[in-house]
Design an enzyme around this catalytic site. Structure first.
Site, short mmCIF file in Angstrom:
data_model
loop_
_atom_site.label_atom_id
_atom_site.label_comp_id
_atom_site.label_asym_id
_atom_site.label_seq_id
_atom_site.Cartn_x
_atom_site.Cartn_y
_atom_site.Cartn_z
N PRO A 220 0.80 -1.23 0.00
CA PRO A 220 0.00 0.00 0.00
C PRO A 220 0.83 1.28 0.00
O PRO A 220 0.48 2.24 -0.68
CB PRO A 220 -0.82 -0.12 1.29
CG PRO A 220 -0.91 -1.59 1.55
CD PRO A 220 0.39 -2.15 1.09
N LYS A 221 1.94 1.31 0.75
CA LYS A 221 2.73 2.54 0.82
C LYS A 221 3.39 2.85 -0.51
O LYS A 221 3.34 3.99 -1.00
CB LYS A 221 3.77 2.42 1.93
CG LYS A 221 4.51 3.72 2.22
CD LYS A 221 5.84 3.81 1.50
CE LYS A 221 6.57 5.12 1.82
NZ LYS A 221 7.92 5.15 1.20
N VAL A 222 4.04 1.86 -1.13
CA VAL A 222 4.67 2.09 -2.43
C VAL A 222 3.62 2.46 -3.47
O VAL A 222 3.81 3.37 -4.28
CB VAL A 222 5.50 0.86 -2.87
CG1 VAL A 222 5.94 1.00 -4.33
CG2 VAL A 222 6.71 0.68 -1.97
N CYS A 225 2.65 6.03 -3.08
CA CYS A 225 3.69 6.94 -3.57
C CYS A 225 3.66 7.04 -5.10
O CYS A 225 3.80 8.13 -5.67
CB CYS A 225 5.07 6.46 -3.11
SG CYS A 225 5.41 6.76 -1.36
#
Length: 292
Positions: A220-222, A225
């Site tokens: 989810p974080k990548v 971004c």
């Protein structure tokens, strides 16, 4: 926005809400090289740009008007009204007000989606300096030579087709470590159209995130971004361990679930969540808020 042409330079005076150091050093991009204070070389879209800033004068060195209008105005998001964005966010709460006031020159760059994807796959558990070196090494090995600046040779970021020539072992030889199969998987799935990067800007945000997370190593974080920095999806709120601690410091108890933080960001910041994240993250990083 008005500018003037002086020899081969484009000069902008009195541009609000623009600080080249804030823009490049806030963690959103990696292919920049600091020559001195407010003096940088940037590589983007197969071009080399030297940009300097002295107070409210910004100079784009050795470029023509065509490139300035077709590449750099878009790249630096120069046509967006950041004064209004900062006013809306500053009125949200005292924490954002301090962050926006302190880091008032941030603009979210409009980067190439493919380069952003690979860059943030590489970025996992790496320092900024190491990320920059790995991206530079990959560009030298698989990209195309595009010119020199200060006797340094620069290469474009490799296209999907160029990087697809690399095997996992080739990538490991470049010291990308456990990210090698992730990069290889991204190449396979994008080139085979199993993952469609061109549709990310128009998809439902949950579908866009899931599209990216088809790739090994993209969580989810990548994904957030890539969506924020490479697909202009400003409603996302990328949250890593540090951002989680920042949000806990300002808004929550310790050990708050990331899902709760995301729900708060959607409700509190709305469609400006991505902008809020950048102001908060850069401000907190400089003042070591949330760092253990």
């Amino acid at each position: 926005m008005e500018y003037m042409v002086d020899s081969n330079n484009i000069i902008i005076n009195r541009l609000c809400d623009f600080d080249i150091e804030h823009i490049l050093e806030c963690g959103q991009c990696f292919r920049f090289y600091k020559k001195s204070d407010k003096d940088y070389i940037i590589v983007a879209y197969d071009k080399i740009l030297r940009i300097t800033q002295d107070k409210d004068e910004i100079v784009f060195h050795n470029i023509d008007e065509e490139d300035f209008n077709s590449i750099w105005i878009k790249y630096f998001d120069l046509e967006r009204d950041y004064t209004s964005i900062k006013k809306i966010l500053s009125d949200k709460d005292e924490h954002l007000h301090r962050a926006v006031t302190e880091k008032d020159g941030i603009r979210i760059l409009q980067q190439d989606t493919w380069e952003t994807l690979i860059s943030f796959i590489i970025s996992q558990n790496k320092s900024i300096s190491h990320i920059k070196k790995l991206i530079e090494d990959i560009s030298k090995r698989y990209g195309t030579y595009i010119g020199e600046e200060d006797e340094i040779k620069f290469y474009s970021f490799p296209t999907i087709e160029q990087l697809s020539q690399a095997t996992e072992q080739d990538l490991r030889d470049l010291k990308v470590g456990f990210r090698a199969p992730y990069i290889a998987d991204a190449c396979r799935k994008v080139i085979n159209d199993e993952v469609n990067l061109s549709r990310l800007a128009d998809m439902n945000i949950a579908d866009a995130k899931n599209e990216l997370m088809k790739i090994k190593g993209v969580g989810p974080k990548v994904a957030d971004c890539v969506l924020l920095f490479g697909a202009k999806r400003y409603e996302v709120f990328p949250t890593d361990v540090w951002v989680k601690r920042i949000m806990e410091h300002y808004y929550f108890e310790n050990d708050t679930k990331i899902k709760v933080i995301h729900e708060f960001a959607v409700e509190h910041y709305g469609t400006l969540a991505g902008f809020a994240q950048q102001y908060l993250f850069y401000y907190a990083r400089d003042f070591k808020i949330g760092k253990k």
